[in-house]
Design a protein around this motif. Structure first.
Motif, PDB file in Angstrom:
ATOM      1  N   GLU A 204       0.833  -1.210   0.000  1.00 44.88           N
ATOM      2  CA  GLU A 204       0.000   0.000   0.000  1.00 44.88           C
ATOM      3  C   GLU A 204       0.862   1.252   0.000  1.00 44.88           C
ATOM      4  O   GLU A 204       1.961   1.265   0.572  1.00 44.88           O
ATOM      5  N   GLY A 205       0.357   2.304  -0.567  1.00 40.40           N
ATOM      6  CA  GLY A 205       0.971   3.629  -0.443  1.00 40.40           C
ATOM      7  C   GLY A 205       2.232   3.812  -1.249  1.00 40.40           C
ATOM      8  O   GLY A 205       2.993   4.756  -0.996  1.00 40.40           O
ATOM      9  N   GLY A 206       2.470   2.948  -2.229  1.00 33.68           N
ATOM     10  CA  GLY A 206       3.701   3.033  -3.026  1.00 33.68           C
ATOM     11  C   GLY A 206       3.832   4.342  -3.765  1.00 33.68           C
ATOM     12  O   GLY A 206       4.953   4.780  -4.080  1.00 33.68           O
ATOM     13  N   GLU A 207       2.710   5.015  -4.020  1.00 36.65           N
ATOM     14  CA  GLU A 207       2.732   6.248  -4.817  1.00 36.65           C
ATOM     15  C   GLU A 207       2.623   7.499  -3.932  1.00 36.65           C
ATOM     16  O   GLU A 207       2.361   8.587  -4.421  1.00 36.65           O
ATOM     17  N   THR A 208       2.822   7.318  -2.593  1.00 39.34           N
ATOM     18  CA  THR A 208       2.620   8.441  -1.674  1.00 39.34           C
ATOM     19  C   THR A 208       3.936   8.907  -1.044  1.00 39.34           C
ATOM     20  O   THR A 208       4.947   8.211  -1.101  1.00 39.34           O
ATOM     21  N   MET A 209       3.906  10.087  -0.443  1.00 38.46           N
ATOM     22  CA  MET A 209       5.090  10.604   0.256  1.00 38.46           C
ATOM     23  C   MET A 209       4.663  11.517   1.407  1.00 38.46           C
ATOM     24  O   MET A 209       3.584  12.104   1.398  1.00 38.46           O
ATOM     25  N   ARG A 210       5.548  11.588   2.411  1.00 35.74           N
ATOM     26  CA  ARG A 210       5.360  12.546   3.501  1.00 35.74           C
ATOM     27  C   ARG A 210       6.422  13.636   3.383  1.00 35.74           C
ATOM     28  O   ARG A 210       7.604  13.335   3.246  1.00 35.74           O
ATOM     29  N   LEU A 211       5.966  14.876   3.410  1.00 38.09           N
ATOM     30  CA  LEU A 211       6.883  16.014   3.369  1.00 38.09           C
ATOM     31  C   LEU A 211       6.809  16.768   4.688  1.00 38.09           C
ATOM     32  O   LEU A 211       5.725  17.125   5.146  1.00 38.09           O
ATOM     33  N   ASN A 212       7.966  17.013   5.291  1.00 34.05           N
ATOM     34  CA  ASN A 212       8.026  17.797   6.525  1.00 34.05           C
ATOM     35  C   ASN A 212       8.469  19.214   6.189  1.00 34.05           C
ATOM     36  O   ASN A 212       9.341  19.415   5.337  1.00 34.05           O
ATOM     37  N   PHE A 213       7.847  20.195   6.854  1.00 35.83           N
ATOM     38  CA  PHE A 213       8.193  21.584   6.529  1.00 35.83           C
ATOM     39  C   PHE A 213       8.778  22.360   7.707  1.00 35.83           C
ATOM     40  O   PHE A 213       8.965  23.568   7.623  1.00 35.83           O
ATOM     41  N   THR A 214       9.101  21.674   8.833  1.00 40.45           N
ATOM     42  CA  THR A 214       9.545  22.453   9.999  1.00 40.45           C
ATOM     43  C   THR A 214      11.059  22.684  10.041  1.00 40.45           C
ATOM     44  O   THR A 214      11.525  23.569  10.752  1.00 40.45           O
ATOM     45  N   MET A 215      11.835  21.904   9.296  1.00 40.76           N
ATOM     46  CA  MET A 215      13.290  21.995   9.452  1.00 40.76           C
ATOM     47  C   MET A 215      13.978  22.893   8.429  1.00 40.76           C
ATOM     48  O   MET A 215      14.950  23.575   8.743  1.00 40.76           O
ATOM     49  N   ALA A 216      13.511  22.885   7.187  1.00 43.65           N
ATOM     50  CA  ALA A 216      14.190  23.670   6.145  1.00 43.65           C
ATOM     51  C   ALA A 216      13.662  25.107   6.152  1.00 43.65           C
ATOM     52  O   ALA A 216      12.571  25.390   6.643  1.00 43.65           O
ATOM     53  N   ASP A 217      14.442  26.053   5.573  1.00 50.14           N
ATOM     54  CA  ASP A 217      13.915  27.421   5.453  1.00 50.14           C
ATOM     55  C   ASP A 217      13.088  27.534   4.175  1.00 50.14           C
ATOM     56  O   ASP A 217      13.069  26.628   3.345  1.00 50.14           O
ATOM     57  N   GLU A 218      12.401  28.650   4.016  1.00 52.28           N
ATOM     58  CA  GLU A 218      11.423  28.775   2.940  1.00 52.28           C
ATOM     59  C   GLU A 218      12.051  28.599   1.558  1.00 52.28           C
ATOM     60  O   GLU A 218      11.477  27.955   0.680  1.00 52.28           O
ATOM     61  N   GLU A 219      13.232  29.166   1.387  1.00 57.84           N
ATOM     62  CA  GLU A 219      13.885  29.066   0.077  1.00 57.84           C
ATOM     63  C   GLU A 219      14.248  27.610  -0.220  1.00 57.84           C
ATOM     64  O   GLU A 219      14.042  27.118  -1.332  1.00 57.84           O
ATOM     65  N   ALA A 220      14.780  26.930   0.793  1.00 56.68           N
ATOM     66  CA  ALA A 220      15.167  25.524   0.613  1.00 56.68           C
ATOM     67  C   ALA A 220      13.936  24.664   0.343  1.00 56.68           C
ATOM     68  O   ALA A 220      13.989  23.721  -0.460  1.00 56.68           O
ATOM     69  N   ILE A 221      12.835  24.992   1.007  1.00 60.81           N
ATOM     70  CA  ILE A 221      11.595  24.233   0.776  1.00 60.81           C
ATOM     71  C   ILE A 221      11.193  24.350  -0.695  1.00 60.81           C
ATOM     72  O   ILE A 221      10.879  23.355  -1.352  1.00 60.81           O
ATOM     73  N   ASP A 222      11.234  25.582  -1.225  1.00 66.15           N
ATOM     74  CA  ASP A 222      10.839  25.766  -2.617  1.00 66.15           C
ATOM     75  C   ASP A 222      11.758  24.972  -3.552  1.00 66.15           C
ATOM     76  O   ASP A 222      11.287  24.277  -4.445  1.00 66.15           O
ATOM     77  N   ARG A 223      13.068  25.039  -3.294  1.00 66.71           N
ATOM     78  CA  ARG A 223      14.013  24.332  -4.159  1.00 66.71           C
ATOM     79  C   ARG A 223      13.793  22.823  -4.062  1.00 66.71           C
ATOM     80  O   ARG A 223      13.758  22.118  -5.074  1.00 66.71           O
ATOM     81  N   ALA A 224      13.617  22.322  -2.841  1.00 64.45           N
ATOM     82  CA  ALA A 224      13.439  20.881  -2.654  1.00 64.45           C
ATOM     83  C   ALA A 224      12.160  20.394  -3.328  1.00 64.45           C
ATOM     84  O   ALA A 224      12.154  19.349  -3.999  1.00 64.45           O
TER      85      ALA A 224
END
Lengths: 398, 398
Positions: free
Chosen positions: A362-382
């Motif tokens: 199950e869930g082979g096509e899913t992902m979890r993204l965390n947003f608390t550790m990276a800064d806003e610019e890094a989040i956009d790039r990632a």
């Protein structure tokens, strides 16, 4: 010496967290990590902690360093009870048990409730730490369906009718891994079903204070007080390294949790409990929480904007109003572990979603993204890099 | 709601500590307590802790408050390994796992080693906290004989021959409850037996630093390194409220202890581990330990003198060179619980010995006396009162 013959049968049911290996990769230098699930260190109230440590040593020189009651440090139990009351949970200090992280509650619940083969119901996907706590007690999992609004009441009703459940485990606010929150009407239905079937529900609620917009919703505990064990944590509003969690459980259950805890760790650190008691009763949490919200709110916005900007239209994702995670579902057939391997080669990490499901495949096509550790610019790039690799993955599969 | 149908079968094997009720009685105002097993609060290095908390917040602002590795805070693992090396145990930081008190090791050992009905061997009497850790995993206990010099090797040999033991649990130094220490020659025999039978031994050693006279003895771990899990604690040399224990276990066992701990509490308090690391590496422990010895040594002397002065010749007792306890055996037929009830009426508490035996009906004429909490004058008065009530008890029974 030969060890293989010595291990308990239950070790066959235990496994190292697969995510641990991913987090090791994610912590390599130069990596942008959307993989973790940890608070930003800049959210820790260091100046307050400096002040409170000195005060606790003055004020509780014996109690903070001596053996203490298994149930917890009384001023902390009182302080947590008083906050729970404000949130509509009718409990006093005697009704709160302090544990070594909320992980300590989950292990204790497994220990006193699960015999081998017992059935417990969990959301799909669900919190991996809960599975790690329950697995050594060898339960069978009954899978509960969820959609954009979290746990589906009809699915719970079916599970309650068709199975003899020891308990139902739910994370109703900003769930880990999906970030989803169960809306009010569903909460009422879930609480009614639990009462009607005289069942036990474990409400794991580590994230409710991390709300960046919208209104708080009443807890399931407030709607079915005799049927819900409410589990909380100070990891996200004080500091996870202090390992402080708590549970407000119906009395017969609480009694066994205390007996179990005597054998597990006797009690949780008195010093850390005294620090937390001062943090809560001195008004520090109320003053500091807005600063935590201020740190995370723009990160969540940056992630939602980046997803809208970069991700292909075949993907959909949750739009949480708080917490630490966004959940993405790609088109059927997409192999998110392949995507992970390619983004890691480009110094960008996340957690493929399949690890959060109790059923393989199950869930082979899913992902979890965390947003608390990276800064806003890094989040956009990632997010851009992940989007590019999802598109590459879609070209080969879909 | 109805809870009785929800509990796991193992709760039938779990019970609240009987001693807990005694300790509640013992802590009533005006009571002289020889019942507890806790360090004197004046032994806590408060000034050092004040200095170290400030330093840790400066030095490790992120690591001390963030989630950390399950195995423990690396500088603390290194510091403990280095002390163990000085004690003849060949281990590096990688070989040390930090736990939430030594209770956390005992629970972990139970979890990864004991399947229902498995046999483990324990001294009679033995440490009650170990039984509380192991009981939920439903073992059968094989009783090892002991005399004035602690565990009898011939008894261990018989147990190893006649049973398939998962492990042997021993407290070799200043045992709780007896205060007895296994002498060198017996240690050699025990280690040889364990190696010969390729068995696992758990060496629980919380008290070895509390030596007030005589010479330290080598650990069993140093004599059978591949067959011994060595369990230590900072509760007696720093502060029990910090809940810091550790284990140096053979690698295959250590690996499973780490996996189990992920589900139990994720890791032990990072802040407390950082404090302890500074305490050990900064030379504070070496400077503070003599002060602890100075506090306890006269208390032990006072107790041994009082026993010689007041106790009837029908009683015999251990003469420890350290630790926290003296063990008394009265004449057969004496009911030490009756004595307890009478001394409590005279505001004097101790722990009747039968609670430390795995078989019902054993140890009815024994008692454990703690000498770390009361002052010398109170110790003399309490021992006199207990002696009077023992004599009264002997008049009715013997």
């Amino acid at each position: 010496m030969r060890f293989d013959r010595l291990f308990a049968q239950r070790t066959g049911n235990m496994a190292a967290s697969a995510i641990r290996e991913i987090l090791k990769v994610a912590s390599q230098p130069g990596m942008i990590s959307l993989a973790g699930g940890v608070p930003a260190p800049e959210s820790f109230p260091l100046e307050i902690l400096r002040e409170l440590t000195a005060r606790v040593i003055d004020q509780y020189p014996a109690a903070a360093f001596q053996y203490g009651p298994t149930e917890g440090f009384p001023p902390l139990r009182e302080a947590i009870a008083s906050r729970l009351c404000q949130a509509g949970i009718d409990v006093d200090g005697e009704g709160v048990l302090i544990t070594s992280g909320s992980q300590g509650v989950l292990d204790g619940l497994g220990k006193v409730l699960i015999s081998e083969g017992d059935e417990i119901a969990v959301e799909a996907p669900t919190y991996l730490g809960a599975l790690q706590a329950f697995n050594p007690y060898c339960p069978r999992y009954v899978k509960l369906g969820s959609d954009d609004e979290g746990l589906i009441p009809a699915s719970l009703e079916r599970a309650l009718k068709e199975h003899r459940l020891k308990f139902v485990y739910v994370v109703p606010n900003f769930q880990n891994p999906t970030g989803k929150t169960i809306p009010l009407e569903r909460r009422r239905q879930i609480a009614a079903l639990i009462r009607e079937h005289d069942a036990l529900l474990v409400e794991d609620d580590p994230y409710s204070s991390l709300r960046y917009e919208g209104e708080s919703l009443p807890t399931l505990k407030s709607m079915a007080p005799d049927h819900v064990a409410y589990v909380g944590s100070l990891s996200k509003v004080l500091a996870p390294g202090l390992r402080l969690g708590y549970v407000a459980a119906p009395e017969p259950l609480a009694k066994w949790l205390v007996i179990a805890k005597q054998g597990i760790d006797l009690h949780t650190s008195s010093f850390n409990q005294a620090l937390a008691a001062e943090y809560l009763t001195g008004g520090y949490l109320d003053r500091h929480l807005p600063k935590i919200v201020e740190i995370y709110k723009p990160k969540l916005q940056a992630m939602l904007q980046a997803l809208a900007r970069h991700f292909p239209s075949e993907c959909c994702w949750s739009r949480p109003e708080g917490g630490m995670f966004v959940w993405v579902e790609g088109p059927k057939g997409l192999n998110m572990e392949d995507v992970y391997r390619r983004t890691v080669a480009r110094k960008t990490a996340f957690v493929p979603g399949r690890f959060f499901f109790v059923e393989n495949g199950e869930g082979g096509e899913t992902m979890r993204l965390n947003f608390t550790m990276a800064d806003e610019e890094a989040i956009d790039r990632a997010v851009r890099i992940i989007a590019e690799e999802i598109e590459a993955g879609m070209r080969t599969c879909c």
